[in-house]
Structures are given as C-alpha cells and as structure tokens.
Design an enzyme around this catalytic site. Structure first.
Site, PDB file in Angstrom:
ATOM      1  N   ASN A  14     -87.687  20.096  35.638  1.00 27.65           N
ATOM      2  CA  ASN A  14     -86.651  19.855  36.659  1.00 27.65           C
ATOM      3  C   ASN A  14     -86.155  18.413  36.725  1.00 27.65           C
ATOM      4  O   ASN A  14     -85.416  18.057  37.646  1.00 27.65           O
ATOM      5  CB  ASN A  14     -87.154  20.293  38.037  1.00 27.65           C
ATOM      6  CG  ASN A  14     -88.414  19.537  38.465  1.00 27.65           C
ATOM      7  OD1 ASN A  14     -88.862  18.615  37.784  1.00 27.65           O
ATOM      8  ND2 ASN A  14     -88.985  19.944  39.587  1.00 27.65           N
ATOM      9  N   GLU A  43    -118.738  19.565  32.215  1.00 26.06           N
ATOM     10  CA  GLU A  43    -118.693  18.158  31.815  1.00 26.06           C
ATOM     11  C   GLU A  43    -120.045  17.536  32.183  1.00 26.06           C
ATOM     12  O   GLU A  43    -120.353  17.353  33.350  1.00 26.06           O
ATOM     13  CB  GLU A  43    -117.557  17.427  32.530  1.00 26.06           C
ATOM     14  CG  GLU A  43    -117.436  15.974  32.100  1.00 26.06           C
ATOM     15  CD  GLU A  43    -116.463  15.177  32.948  1.00 26.06           C
ATOM     16  OE1 GLU A  43    -115.845  14.239  32.415  1.00 26.06           O
ATOM     17  OE2 GLU A  43    -116.340  15.474  34.158  1.00 26.06           O
ATOM     18  N   ASP A  65     -91.634  18.584  31.593  1.00 27.10           N
ATOM     19  CA  ASP A  65     -90.962  18.544  32.892  1.00 27.10           C
ATOM     20  C   ASP A  65     -89.757  19.482  32.858  1.00 27.10           C
ATOM     21  O   ASP A  65     -88.867  19.323  32.019  1.00 27.10           O
ATOM     22  CB  ASP A  65     -90.536  17.106  33.188  1.00 27.10           C
ATOM     23  CG  ASP A  65     -89.667  16.983  34.427  1.00 27.10           C
ATOM     24  OD1 ASP A  65     -89.753  17.879  35.292  1.00 27.10           O
ATOM     25  OD2 ASP A  65     -88.900  16.007  34.526  1.00 27.10           O
ATOM     26  N   ASP A 121     -87.687  15.534  37.311  1.00 27.11           N
ATOM     27  CA  ASP A 121     -88.264  14.555  38.248  1.00 27.11           C
ATOM     28  C   ASP A 121     -89.250  13.615  37.567  1.00 27.11           C
ATOM     29  O   ASP A 121     -89.870  12.781  38.219  1.00 27.11           O
ATOM     30  CB  ASP A 121     -88.915  15.249  39.438  1.00 27.11           C
ATOM     31  CG  ASP A 121     -90.138  16.098  39.058  1.00 27.11           C
ATOM     32  OD1 ASP A 121     -90.430  16.206  37.841  1.00 27.11           O
ATOM     33  OD2 ASP A 121     -90.781  16.653  39.966  1.00 27.11           O
ATOM     34  N   HIS A 149    -108.263  14.136  27.941  1.00 23.98           N
ATOM     35  CA  HIS A 149    -107.505  13.318  28.899  1.00 23.98           C
ATOM     36  C   HIS A 149    -108.249  12.058  29.315  1.00 23.98           C
ATOM     37  O   HIS A 149    -107.634  11.161  29.911  1.00 23.98           O
ATOM     38  CB  HIS A 149    -107.176  14.150  30.132  1.00 23.98           C
ATOM     39  CG  HIS A 149    -108.397  14.583  30.890  1.00 23.98           C
ATOM     40  ND1 HIS A 149    -109.287  15.519  30.390  1.00 23.98           N
ATOM     41  CD2 HIS A 149    -108.900  14.206  32.087  1.00 23.98           C
ATOM     42  CE1 HIS A 149    -110.270  15.690  31.252  1.00 23.98           C
ATOM     43  NE2 HIS A 149    -110.065  14.915  32.292  1.00 23.98           N
ATOM     44  N   ASP A 150    -109.538  11.977  29.028  1.00 20.93           N
ATOM     45  CA  ASP A 150    -110.344  10.810  29.401  1.00 20.93           C
ATOM     46  C   ASP A 150    -110.647   9.888  28.225  1.00 20.93           C
ATOM     47  O   ASP A 150    -111.345   8.885  28.403  1.00 20.93           O
ATOM     48  CB  ASP A 150    -111.673  11.261  30.007  1.00 20.93           C
ATOM     49  CG  ASP A 150    -111.533  11.739  31.440  1.00 20.93           C
ATOM     50  OD1 ASP A 150    -110.569  11.332  32.110  1.00 20.93           O
ATOM     51  OD2 ASP A 150    -112.388  12.522  31.894  1.00 20.93           O
ATOM     52  N   ASP A 201    -115.588  20.065  36.174  1.00 20.82           N
ATOM     53  CA  ASP A 201    -115.542  18.609  36.079  1.00 20.82           C
ATOM     54  C   ASP A 201    -116.757  17.987  36.767  1.00 20.82           C
ATOM     55  O   ASP A 201    -117.149  18.412  37.857  1.00 20.82           O
ATOM     56  CB  ASP A 201    -114.254  18.106  36.748  1.00 20.82           C
ATOM     57  CG  ASP A 201    -114.121  16.603  36.722  1.00 20.82           C
ATOM     58  OD1 ASP A 201    -113.778  16.058  35.663  1.00 20.82           O
ATOM     59  OD2 ASP A 201    -114.375  15.962  37.772  1.00 20.82           O
ATOM     60  N   ASP A 231     -94.727  20.109  34.807  1.00 18.87           N
ATOM     61  CA  ASP A 231     -94.942  21.141  35.826  1.00 18.87           C
ATOM     62  C   ASP A 231     -95.235  22.488  35.178  1.00 18.87           C
ATOM     63  O   ASP A 231     -95.226  22.629  33.948  1.00 18.87           O
ATOM     64  CB  ASP A 231     -93.730  21.230  36.755  1.00 18.87           C
ATOM     65  CG  ASP A 231     -92.411  21.287  36.004  1.00 18.87           C
ATOM     66  OD1 ASP A 231     -92.314  22.080  35.046  1.00 18.87           O
ATOM     67  OD2 ASP A 231     -91.477  20.537  36.352  1.00 18.87           O
ATOM     68  N   ASP A 247    -109.363  23.942  35.391  1.00 18.59           N
ATOM     69  CA  ASP A 247    -110.198  22.752  35.520  1.00 18.59           C
ATOM     70  C   ASP A 247    -110.556  22.614  36.992  1.00 18.59           C
ATOM     71  O   ASP A 247    -109.669  22.462  37.837  1.00 18.59           O
ATOM     72  CB  ASP A 247    -109.424  21.518  35.033  1.00 18.59           C
ATOM     73  CG  ASP A 247    -110.340  20.374  34.640  1.00 18.59           C
ATOM     74  OD1 ASP A 247    -111.444  20.273  35.201  1.00 18.59           O
ATOM     75  OD2 ASP A 247    -109.953  19.574  33.773  1.00 18.59           O
TER      76      ASP A 247
END
Length: 566
Positions: free
Chosen positions: A23, A256, A21, A25, A331-332, A199, A29, A98
């Site tokens: 900034n 995928e 990150d 928040d 990520h899965d 995907d 990003d 992706d």
C-alpha cells in the site's frame, strides 16, 4: 528413520516489515506477502515462517507483543491473515508462526495492569523486585546492553527485562500466566496454523532468588546467561505445553535455544521428550566472536576447522535421536554470503556453495528471505540509517565509552541485525520494487544488480540453484535421512562429507575459500560410477575425479549407489 513431514520440508523465513509493501506506506504487510506466494511456490519451499505480526508498538520490530490475538495494523487485519493462511494451504504450503512467550510489550494490557499497583491481581504476571543498595536487584546484563532491571517510579520497584525495557519478562512461576498462554496457543492452532517458532524459549525460567552473577572485573553488569538460559524447569513447562495443547495437532515446533550443545539439545528434541521438534543452535553463529560469551560485536576470523567440528557434532549426536534445524542466516544474523562467503569477487559461487552446504546436511533447511538471491550486508555509512534497537544501544554505549566512530561502525557493518532486515530486492526499480513510498529502512544500494526479477530470468542464478537443491531433496531420501560422515577433518579449506541411506550414498565436496585446493577421491568411490547431482560450476570435460582441483568456492554433490561401491 521415523519419517515426518517437517523433516522433509524446506522452510522460508519472512521478515514481514521488509518483505513486500502493498500500500505504499514503506512497511511490508500481509497483502504484500500474498502477492509473492507464486514466487515462493515456484522456488519450491514447503513452509513459510513469518516473524511476529501481532499487535505491537514495534520497539523491537514485533517481538514486543501488546495483543497476542490481533494483527499489527501496519501489517493488515485478521481477515488478511485468514486469507493468507487459506492461500498457502490451497497451494499445499504451510504456515509457521513466530511466537514470543518469554516477554510481552510494556503496552500489553497485562503489564499495564501489573504496573498500576503492588496489589493489582496481575502484579505477579511479571517479575517485580525491590532494589538493593540503592540500585537494581542484581547485576545481570540485558541482551540489549545495560541492566535487565528497570525502575518503575510509581511503585518504586524494578521489573525484569532480558531484552529492552519495553519488553518485560512474563512470570512463568505464575499458573495463571501459563493458563493464559496455553489458551492463546490453542486459539492459533484452532485457526489452522501449522506450527510455531518459539522465540527466546530457553529463557522462560530464571534462577531462583535472582542472585548476583560472579563479577571478577567489578563491572556494573554481567552477562549472566547461566542464570536464565536452559534451566531444568524449562523442560517441565515445555512438556506441559506439549501434553496439554501441542500434542493434539500435526504441527512443527522449533525453539530458539542459545547457549547449548547437541547433548543438551536432546533434552528439548530427543525422541520421547515430548517438547520440541527441533531447536535453533548458535554454536556456529559464535565462530567469529572474539571470546565465548563475550558478545557478538568483537570479532575474529572464523575457522573452517571449527565449523566442521561444530556441525559434525550436531549431525552425529542428533542422528537417530533428534532433529537438526540448519541455517546460516536469519533476522538476527548478518547475511550469510557476506559472513561465510565472499560478497565482492565470488558472490554467486560462494552463495551457491553455502546453499549446497546447508541443504545437503541432515535436518530441516531454513532459507532467510533474499538468501536465495545472494543479498549482502548493507554497510550503511551513517548510524542514522540504522533502526535496530540492539545496534543503536551498542552505538550509544560505545560512543559514551570513547570508542572511535570508525571502530563502532566497522563492527556494525559486520554484525548489525539490520544487515538482514533491509527490504527484499524484487527488481531493479526504485526501492528495489519493495515499496512505492519511503521504506522504513533504506534499501541496499546494490538492488539494481541483485534482485528477484533478474534472478528468475537467469537460469544460472542463485535462485535457480536453490530451486534445484530443493528439487533434489524431494527426490532423494538420502538427502533427508542419510547418515553423516565427515571427510578430511583437518583440511583447512575443503569441507567434505558423505550421507548414506541403505543403498544410496552422497559425496558432498565444498571449497570454502577462493584458493584452488585438490580433493583426493576416497578409495571406496569409483569415478565412473559417480552421478553428479549438482555443481555451481560447469565440470571440465577432461578433469580427473581421482585428484580434483577445485575452483574458488566450488561445490559438488555426487550420488553413488552402495551396490556400486567396491
């Protein structure tokens, strides 16, 4: 051998919301990614695969796209993207996007129009059907629990969504949809991106007529994967995409494609098929599932013998005909060291051993962010700390069915996708150095011990081990293109194999557990002629290579030239 740059590359996957990150928040990003390019370049990776960064309401962390040609405001701007692409290319690195072609967000302008009326010109951009017997059109089950159908009260028809109700499936039977998607893919290619991970691409075709699936137990919904996975027409659509768009660019493509073996994968990646460069297969990801096709949450101990069988089959069937994509985490999936290693007592050696396993196989190796640090599953105690829609749906479904809270959370601790989605651990400061604000999901509590800053400083760290593996792959073509042969097929603890290319042969020895089995050197290897390329332990000076007692999770890779073989 058919050399290609994407065969010789190492890919690093970034889950942008959790990477860095810039900034404060609490959300990763594009500028955060840019700030860490030196780190990635030093690691030695060639290709950065970034999970979806398109405009999205973020119901499924960007896999619900509302505008294919814009950037999610939380991630930055298109100017940020263009700068990131330039920065990568200036370093000799490439960018793989992706891309979700099976479905969009329910907030995509196409769907907003589609649902507005039955006679809207874009009605047929999605899959609409009337209900049946007072309920959905059929009994198919969504990947995220419940029916694949959602009733839209305005038109009193159902739309199909294989994933969440916020992700309506596109209708690939409509030529106008195909034309729009082709135009969009070409738009990104003209920008200079270097490839795509497609995907859920195996699901873009559904069985004609949308019939009910067999339902011997009379349940409300059925896992009807054979009704919408890897159907024959998918290949026609992919060949058209390749011939009309992808063929004209020097890119890499990976699909995928769950639910297939290597013989079926050749339909996608076989030389001359004109479809994809490689696919992500899931057979080894189902090793700890209680029953095939029975869902991911009911687990059993995985078997090394089964892992050998699956991986060896992919290595041998695709050799000389197609190409593998090798991974243990993304990520899965849960963190690899927590799933296939030992994240309590042998985290460092087991993480190094697993890395050796993946990087010495034939195929392109994929590193998921933090894997090079040995990041572990999160194990949050409260469901309130989880963000993943699949996890939350599972929790609510099991609670409704009366499953004890402890049992539900035990399954989530093992298999939740959020295990891989906690923020990247950059240093030992607050929030692991990921953000100066409040992170969108909690940072793993072990970030003070496991982080990039300490790993970079420690020459014996998992990070530096990955660097060496990548360097070896660039130095020795046998690691990239060599023929694979399994050794000790029935050994319950040792996974050993050779890779052979012309006059070079590798011997890869992996102890997958904490016991100390003995590896007997094959007769056609001479101990005095073996060069140790890498090991996750310091070799003992007095050891006998003919009969080698392996330490817990030990990994060794030897090189012997064929001219030195008896």
């Amino acid at each position: 051998m058919n050399p290609k740059w994407w065969k010789e590359s190492v890919v690093y996957q970034i889950y942008p919301i959790s990477f860095m990150d810039s900034n404060g928040d609490g959300i990763g990003d594009l500028r955060g990614i840019m700030s860490k390019l030196d780190y990635l370049q030093d690691l030695g990776v060639d290709v950065i695969w970034i999970c979806p960064i398109y405009k999205s309401p973020n119901h499924d962390n960007g896999y619900d796209i509302s505008d294919y040609c814009d950037i999610m405001k939380e991630f930055g701007t298109m100017d940020d993207f263009d700068r990131l692409l330039r920065e990568l290319h200036s370093r000799g690195m490439k960018l793989m996007m992706d891309l979700v072609l099976n479905h969009t967000s329910h907030q995509h302008p196409w769907f907003i129009e589609s649902r507005s009326s039955k006679d809207n010109p874009k009605r047929d951009y999605y899959i609409w059907r009337k209900g049946k017997n007072g309920g959905p059109p059929n009994n198919w089950e969504s990947y995220f629990s419940g029916s694949v159908w959602e009733l839209d009260p305005k038109t009193d028809e159902y739309y199909l969504h294989l994933y969440s109700k916020f992700q309506p499936d596109l209708n690939w039977e409509n030529p106008a949809v195909i034309d729009k998607l082709h135009e969009m893919v070409q738009w990104w290619l003209k920008k200079g991106v270097d490839g795509f991970r497609f995907d859920a691409i195996a699901h873009i075709v559904k069985k004609g007529g949308y019939p009910d699936a067999l339902n011997p137990h009379g349940t409300a919904t059925v896992r009807a994967y054979d009704m919408f996975s890897n159907l024959e027409h998918v290949h026609t659509l992919l060949r058209n995409l390749n011939d009309q768009v992808l063929y004209f660019y020097d890119i890499m493509t990976v699909g995928e494609t769950s639910g297939l073996g290597p013989e079926q994968a050749l339909d996608y990646v076989g030389d001359g098929r004109r479809e994809l460069n490689m696919t992500f297969q899931f057979e080894h990801m189902n090793l700890d599932c209680a029953a095939p096709g029975g869902g991911k949450w009911d687990t059993v101990p995985w078997s090394l013998l089964e892992l050998k069988k699956i991986i060896s089959n992919w290595q041998t069937v695709l050799h000389g005909k197609g190409w593998n994509a090798n991974y243990l985490c993304n990520h899965d999936q849960p963190r690899s060291v927590s799933r296939f290693g030992n994240d309590l007592y042998y985290r460092i050696p087991s993480a190094k051993m697993l890395a050796t396993f993946i990087h010495m196989l034939e195929g392109t190796p994929y590193i998921y962010q933090g894997e090079e640090l040995g990041m572990t599953n999160a194990g949050f105690e409260s469901i309130d700390d989880y963000r993943d829609v699949e996890t939350l749906n599972y929790y609510e479904e099991k609670r409704t069915n009366g499953v004890p809270e402890a049992d539900i959370m035990a399954a989530i601790h093992k298999k939740s996708r959020d295990n891989a989605r906690t923020p990247m651990q950059w240093d030992d400061g607050e929030n692991g150095g990921f953000t100066t604000g409040v992170p969108w999901i909690r940072v793993n509590s072990n970030s003070r011990e496991i982080n990039a800053a300490s790993a970079v400083r420690d020459p014996d760290s998992i990070y530096h081990y990955y660097k060496k593996l990548i360097e070896l792959r660039k130095k020795h073509q046998v690691i990239v293109y060599g023929d694979y042969t399994l050794l000790l097929e029935e050994h319950p603890e040792i996974y050993a194999y050779t890779r052979t290319l012309e006059e070079q042969r590798l011997l890869v020895i992996l102890n997958f557990f904490e016991r100390e089995p003995v590896f007997e050197l094959p007769e056609d290897f001479q101990p005095e002629k073996l060069e140790l390329l890498i090991s996750n332990y310091t070799p003992n000076k007095e050891e006998d290579l003919q009969s080698l007692k392996l330490r817990p999770y030990e990994a060794r890779v030897y090189l012997q030239r064929q001219s030195q073989v008896r």
